[in-house]
Design an enzyme around this catalytic site. Structure first.
Site, PDB file in Angstrom:
ATOM      1  N   HIS A  24      81.879   1.566 -47.177  1.00  0.00           N
ATOM      2  CA  HIS A  24      83.327   1.381 -47.144  1.00  0.00           C
ATOM      3  C   HIS A  24      83.698   0.123 -46.357  1.00  0.00           C
ATOM      4  O   HIS A  24      84.605  -0.618 -46.746  1.00  0.00           O
ATOM      5  CB  HIS A  24      83.998   2.609 -46.530  1.00  0.00           C
ATOM      6  N   ASP A 120      91.468   2.851 -47.113  1.00  0.00           N
ATOM      7  CA  ASP A 120      90.346   3.484 -47.784  1.00  0.00           C
ATOM      8  C   ASP A 120      90.752   4.879 -48.257  1.00  0.00           C
ATOM      9  O   ASP A 120      91.705   5.482 -47.730  1.00  0.00           O
ATOM     10  CB  ASP A 120      89.198   3.572 -46.760  1.00  0.00           C
ATOM     11  N   HIS A 371      69.693   3.397 -54.805  1.00  0.00           N
ATOM     12  CA  HIS A 371      70.343   4.702 -54.775  1.00  0.00           C
ATOM     13  C   HIS A 371      71.581   4.731 -55.671  1.00  0.00           C
ATOM     14  O   HIS A 371      72.170   5.787 -55.884  1.00  0.00           O
ATOM     15  CB  HIS A 371      70.737   5.046 -53.341  1.00  0.00           C
ATOM     16  N   TRP A 374      77.932   2.287 -55.262  1.00  0.00           N
ATOM     17  CA  TRP A 374      78.655   1.312 -56.074  1.00  0.00           C
ATOM     18  C   TRP A 374      78.509  -0.107 -55.529  1.00  0.00           C
ATOM     19  O   TRP A 374      78.398  -1.065 -56.304  1.00  0.00           O
ATOM     20  CB  TRP A 374      80.120   1.704 -56.189  1.00  0.00           C
ATOM     21  N   ASN A 375      78.478  -0.287 -54.214  1.00  0.00           N
ATOM     22  CA  ASN A 375      78.303  -1.626 -53.658  1.00  0.00           C
ATOM     23  C   ASN A 375      76.972  -2.229 -54.083  1.00  0.00           C
ATOM     24  O   ASN A 375      76.900  -3.378 -54.528  1.00  0.00           O
ATOM     25  CB  ASN A 375      78.385  -1.605 -52.136  1.00  0.00           C
ATOM     26  N   GLU A 379      76.207  -5.510 -56.435  1.00  0.00           N
ATOM     27  CA  GLU A 379      75.362  -6.614 -55.982  1.00  0.00           C
ATOM     28  C   GLU A 379      74.257  -6.889 -56.987  1.00  0.00           C
ATOM     29  O   GLU A 379      73.965  -8.047 -57.318  1.00  0.00           O
ATOM     30  CB  GLU A 379      74.771  -6.289 -54.609  1.00  0.00           C
ATOM     31  N   ALA A 394      76.574  11.744 -52.789  1.00  0.00           N
ATOM     32  CA  ALA A 394      77.921  11.309 -53.191  1.00  0.00           C
ATOM     33  C   ALA A 394      77.998  11.174 -54.704  1.00  0.00           C
ATOM     34  O   ALA A 394      77.470  12.004 -55.435  1.00  0.00           O
ATOM     35  CB  ALA A 394      78.312  10.028 -52.460  1.00  0.00           C
ATOM     36  N   GLN A 396      76.611   9.017 -56.593  1.00  0.00           N
ATOM     37  CA  GLN A 396      75.530   8.162 -57.069  1.00  0.00           C
ATOM     38  C   GLN A 396      74.889   8.659 -58.363  1.00  0.00           C
ATOM     39  O   GLN A 396      74.431   7.855 -59.179  1.00  0.00           O
ATOM     40  CB  GLN A 396      74.480   8.006 -55.961  1.00  0.00           C
TER      41      GLN A 396
END
Length: 482
Positions: A24, A120, A371, A374-375, A379, A394, A396
């Site tokens: 986050h 957030d 994993h 989203w980040n 990338e 989460a 994922q």
């Protein structure tokens, strides 16, 4: 409490409020940088310091930030009697945020009441403070647009579905989007009777209160869910706020440590697209049994690799979430005997933490075992690196399915019937498939095309750049409706 310098009422000033956790912190910090560097805003980055990880503290206070971006540290609160290591992750975040934001109204007043507050998804107390102070509040939704569509549909599910969502006989039919298989549902909604669900749902049900929703994606990556949110009658009926896909927001610059520099020098000596980069995300861990099987499978594959290893945990897949960058361990204590020695020259083992962007953007990185947070997914796509999907917690699992089956830039290992871990033979198979097989070449080609698409979205005049520019113009124009 360390406050930024006072702002003139005539200055364009915004505040950004992330919840704890690197997944986050990173995208909201990059968002704040964009507002400052490209759109002429001054930004107060409101930092929840309670139980902050080492990596979070280092990122916000050891990195040179652009002039006009100020980190405002909220005073730490004593939550020792309210949280414990057995608490599930969102429940614990919820308690920390709730206690930390009791002073938010005072902080925003001292900062001169910014023109907009961007929060957030786990900081929805900001809606109440924004209403109190007449500040428009926007939500920065850190997961995908597809997951945003699911989240907007979630309150309807909660109202209409009896029993547990995980027991539904068919996939969840999200309006206008691909169905979500029950096995891909995120952990936080699998048991509606516990505090984890209560805290999670308490936040996400308020998403429609936002003046707008920023999404960390771009038009060409997720056209179907974006169209659904904008045009499907269901989302219009629930008064969904405008959505703004604003780019792949990832770290553009990252400080490289001396240790990282040593490993990057090793990468410089390898052939192009030949190295598999392996990292379980900012807070992810494998079980002890899985680490052993993974190591054997990796060794059997005979592929080059860099593996960021963490001490295994049989208790939780997110065991290092609140201690990212702070765990010191000896990999030889839990890897197979002599694994490091047997793979020396072909593989590198990195303890705990690495500069992920520096490794992903290197020309020799040909695969990424991820994993599927989203980040990390963004990338990987930004740098054109295909993925071995290894979801841990989460949302994922849903991300992994989308990346593999819809976008086509990932491959998923298959667990045998009754197995609790992926076996070494399957790990060897999937690593070889991605790094040297024909199917891997197809996946890599798709990843390279997405890299080009992401770059276009970020250009001045590109869809993501223009999406954010329209909102910023409204903030700057006092006569325009926000």
């Amino acid at each position: 409490m360390v406050l930024a310098e006072s702002y003139s009422l005539n200055e364009h000033h915004g505040a950004v409020l992330p919840s704890p956790g690197m997944g986050h912190i990173i995208p909201l910090l990059e968002f704040a940088k964009r507002l400052v560097v490209h759109h002429g805003f001054r930004v107060s980055f409101v930092n929840i310091t309670t139980e902050a990880s080492t990596a979070q503290t280092d990122l916000l206070h050891s990195t040179s930030l652009p002039s006009g971006l100020h980190v405002v540290d909220l005073p730490p609160t004593d939550v020792s009697s309210l949280v414990n290591d057995e608490m599930l992750i969102v429940h614990r975040i919820g308690v920390i945020v709730e206690e930390s934001l009791k002073c938010l109204d005072t902080v925003l007043i001292q900062l001169g009441k910014p023109k907009a507050l961007i929060i957030d998804v786990f900081c929805t107390q900001g809606f109440d403070v924004g209403k109190q102070l007449s500040i428009p509040v926007y939500s920065f939704f850190t997961p995908s647009a597809a997951f945003c569509a699911f989240t907007l549909y979630h309150p309807t599910m909660d109202r209409e579905v009896e029993g547990e969502f995980i027991d539904l006989p068919e996939p969840v039919k999200v309006p206008g989007c691909s169905p979500v298989r029950t096995e891909d549902l995120l952990d936080q909604i699998r048991n509606r009777k516990n505090d984890e669900y209560r805290y999670y749902f308490g936040h996400v049900r308020r998403l429609c209160e936002a003046s707008g929703i920023f999404l960390n994606t771009w038009e060409d990556l997720e056209p179907v869910p974006l169209k659904a949110i904008r045009e499907n009658p269901f989302y219009q009926k629930i008064l969904t706020p405008p959505v703004y896909p604003i780019r792949p927001l990832i770290k553009e610059h990252e400080e490289v440590t001396k240790v990282d520099a040593k490993y990057l020098a090793w990468l410089d000596q390898q052939p192009e697209d030949s190295v598999l980069f392996i990292v379980p995300g900012s807070g992810g861990t494998m079980t002890a049994a899985q680490v052993i099987e993974f190591a054997w499978g990796l060794e059997l594959s005979q592929q080059r690799f860099i593996w960021v290893v963490r001490k295994p945990s049989d208790a939780s897949a997110s065991a290092t979430f609140f201690n990212v960058g702070g765990d010191v361990n000896d990999p030889k204590a839990y890897l197979p005997e002599n694994f490091v020695e047997r793979t020396r020259g072909r593989g590198v083992v990195v303890r705990s933490w690495a500069s992920q962007v520096a490794f992903l953007r290197h020309r020799v990185t040909g695969g990424f075992l991820s994993h599927c947070g989203w980040n990390s997914s963004l990338e990987s796509m930004t740098y054109g690196v295909p993925i071995i999907a290894w979801p841990l917690y989460a949302e994922q699992r849903a991300n992994a399915t989308m990346l593999a089956e819809e976008i086509g830039v990932a491959v998923k290992p298959v667990r045998g019937d009754g197995d609790t871990v992926f076996g070494r033979e399957e790990i060897e198979r999937v690593v070889r498939l991605l790094m040297e097989g024909e199917e891997g070449k197809v996946i890599r080609s798709k990843a390279k095309k997405l890299q080009e698409s992401a770059a276009k979205a970020l250009d001045s005049g590109g869809c993501s750049y223009e999406s954010l520019s329209r909102v910023v113009k409204r903030w700057k124009d006092l006569s325009a409706p926000i």
